[in-house]
Design a protein around this motif. Sequence first.
Motif, PDB file in Angstrom:
ATOM      1  N   THR A  18       0.832  -1.205   0.000  1.00 57.80           N
ATOM      2  CA  THR A  18       0.000   0.000   0.000  1.00 57.80           C
ATOM      3  C   THR A  18       0.865   1.252   0.000  1.00 57.80           C
ATOM      4  OG1 THR A  18      -1.722  -1.200   1.214  1.00 57.80           O
ATOM      5  CG2 THR A  18      -1.844   1.199   1.212  1.00 57.80           C
ATOM      6  N   LYS A  21       2.396   1.797  -3.442  1.00 55.94           N
ATOM      7  CA  LYS A  21       1.405   2.284  -4.414  1.00 55.94           C
ATOM      8  C   LYS A  21       1.140   3.772  -4.205  1.00 55.94           C
ATOM      9  CE  LYS A  21      -1.050  -2.035  -5.352  1.00 55.94           C
ATOM     10  NZ  LYS A  21      -2.336  -2.772  -5.248  1.00 55.94           N
ATOM     11  N   ASN A  22       1.050   4.201  -2.948  1.00 54.85           N
ATOM     12  CA  ASN A  22       0.885   5.631  -2.675  1.00 54.85           C
ATOM     13  C   ASN A  22       2.111   6.419  -3.141  1.00 54.85           C
ATOM     14  OD1 ASN A  22      -1.627   5.191  -1.497  1.00 54.85           O
ATOM     15  ND2 ASN A  22      -0.764   4.926   0.547  1.00 54.85           N
ATOM     16  N   ARG A  23       3.274   5.823  -2.943  1.00 53.31           N
ATOM     17  CA  ARG A  23       4.503   6.481  -3.387  1.00 53.31           C
ATOM     18  C   ARG A  23       4.553   6.587  -4.922  1.00 53.31           C
ATOM     19  NH1 ARG A  23      10.448   4.737  -1.051  1.00 53.31           N
ATOM     20  NH2 ARG A  23      11.646   6.447  -1.990  1.00 53.31           N
ATOM     21  N   LEU A  24       4.094   5.559  -5.594  1.00 50.37           N
ATOM     22  CA  LEU A  24       4.050   5.595  -7.058  1.00 50.37           C
ATOM     23  C   LEU A  24       3.080   6.669  -7.543  1.00 50.37           C
ATOM     24  CD1 LEU A  24       4.754   4.398  -9.825  1.00 50.37           C
ATOM     25  CD2 LEU A  24       2.922   2.734  -9.476  1.00 50.37           C
ATOM     26  N   LYS A  25       1.942   6.784  -6.884  1.00 53.66           N
ATOM     27  CA  LYS A  25       0.976   7.812  -7.267  1.00 53.66           C
ATOM     28  C   LYS A  25       1.560   9.203  -7.064  1.00 53.66           C
ATOM     29  CE  LYS A  25      -3.787   9.297  -6.444  1.00 53.66           C
ATOM     30  NZ  LYS A  25      -5.024   9.066  -5.662  1.00 53.66           N
ATOM     31  N   GLY A  26       2.268   9.410  -5.936  1.00 56.33           N
ATOM     32  CA  GLY A  26       2.908  10.705  -5.703  1.00 56.33           C
ATOM     33  C   GLY A  26       3.992  11.012  -6.721  1.00 56.33           C
ATOM     34  N   GLN A  28       4.128   9.897  -9.827  1.00 57.54           N
ATOM     35  CA  GLN A  28       3.480  10.207 -11.107  1.00 57.54           C
ATOM     36  C   GLN A  28       2.893  11.615 -11.099  1.00 57.54           C
ATOM     37  OE1 GLN A  28       0.706   6.972 -11.436  1.00 57.54           O
ATOM     38  NE2 GLN A  28       2.194   5.577 -12.364  1.00 57.54           N
ATOM     39  N   THR A  29       2.312  12.024  -9.955  1.00 56.14           N
ATOM     40  CA  THR A  29       1.781  13.386  -9.855  1.00 56.14           C
ATOM     41  C   THR A  29       2.906  14.411  -9.936  1.00 56.14           C
ATOM     42  OG1 THR A  29      -0.036  12.572  -8.475  1.00 56.14           O
ATOM     43  CG2 THR A  29       0.387  14.935  -8.453  1.00 56.14           C
ATOM     44  N   SER A  32       4.128  14.725 -13.489  1.00 52.80           N
ATOM     45  CA  SER A  32       3.220  15.507 -14.320  1.00 52.80           C
ATOM     46  C   SER A  32       3.377  17.001 -14.064  1.00 52.80           C
ATOM     47  CB  SER A  32       1.773  15.074 -14.051  1.00 52.80           C
ATOM     48  OG  SER A  32       0.867  15.866 -14.783  1.00 52.80           O
ATOM     49  N   ILE A 178      10.256   6.030 -10.909  1.00 52.76           N
ATOM     50  CA  ILE A 178       9.008   5.308 -11.217  1.00 52.76           C
ATOM     51  C   ILE A 178       9.277   3.841 -11.585  1.00 52.76           C
ATOM     52  CG2 ILE A 178       7.097   5.180 -12.857  1.00 52.76           C
ATOM     53  CD1 ILE A 178       6.881   8.175 -12.772  1.00 52.76           C
ATOM     54  N   GLU A 182       7.864   0.666  -9.496  1.00 51.61           N
ATOM     55  CA  GLU A 182       7.062  -0.366 -10.164  1.00 51.61           C
ATOM     56  C   GLU A 182       7.688  -1.751  -9.995  1.00 51.61           C
ATOM     57  OE1 GLU A 182       6.813   1.016 -14.137  1.00 51.61           O
ATOM     58  OE2 GLU A 182       5.095   2.347 -13.767  1.00 51.61           O
TER      59      GLU A 182
END
Length: 256
Positions: A18, A21-26, A28-29, A32, A178, A182
């Motif tokens: 978990t 996954k939160n780290r990956l979302k951060g 990616q944000t 961007s 990233i 992953e």
Amino acid sequence: MSGTGPKFSIFPTRMALTGMKNRLKGAQTGHSLLKRKSEALTRRFRDILRKIDEAKRKMGKVMQVASFSYAEVKYSTGDIGFQIRESVKTAQLKVKAKAENVSGVMLPVFEMAVDGQNSFELTGLGRGGQQVQKCKDTYQKAVQVLIELASLQTTFVILDEVIKVTNRRVNAIEHVIIPKIENTIKFITSELDEQDREEFFRLKKVQGKKKLRMEAEMARLASEAAANDGVAVGSGGNSGAPNLFSEYEQDPDIIF
């Protein structure tokens, strides 16, 4: 095994999955946002580059006119440099600096400000006053263009460095961070799946052993019951149940 390649050293648990996954979302944000920042800075960089080219062309023309005006002043009035240096006490033209925020980057902006009165307004009063005033206005425009060019070149240098740093961060997040996250997520997922398979196999083994134990116990109980039934049938064929009236059956009949 999946998840090969560089990854973080982490113990594979649900909580770690978990968190990754939160780290990956951060990541990616952040990628961007940095990408958009780099694009905005690049657009501003190109605009400034175009303005620098225009300012340099304008500077060449203005300095040409200013040099020609100064030559006219020297021809009509002679050298007036010493008179100007004696009459000037403080600078009339000053440069003010302010900051402009472009996508979180503070860029300096220089502006010309006219402060005070003209210190050499009587210069050329005897002769050549028109040429002196024209030369002054021309050089004032040249100073304004020079200040604008200095502001643009300073902004150009700062933006160039900031764009390089931003692009390095974007590339690092995209090609290093990233993929590493992953790969770590794939590793944790594969390890958790392997643990689930091992747990399922262990539960099947435990249930199989319990089933065999129960079948053996039921077979033992059935054999014991069959043995008990056989003993009961054999004893019933040799001597039946005792007759309580047997002693009275031998009595002689009574005749009335």
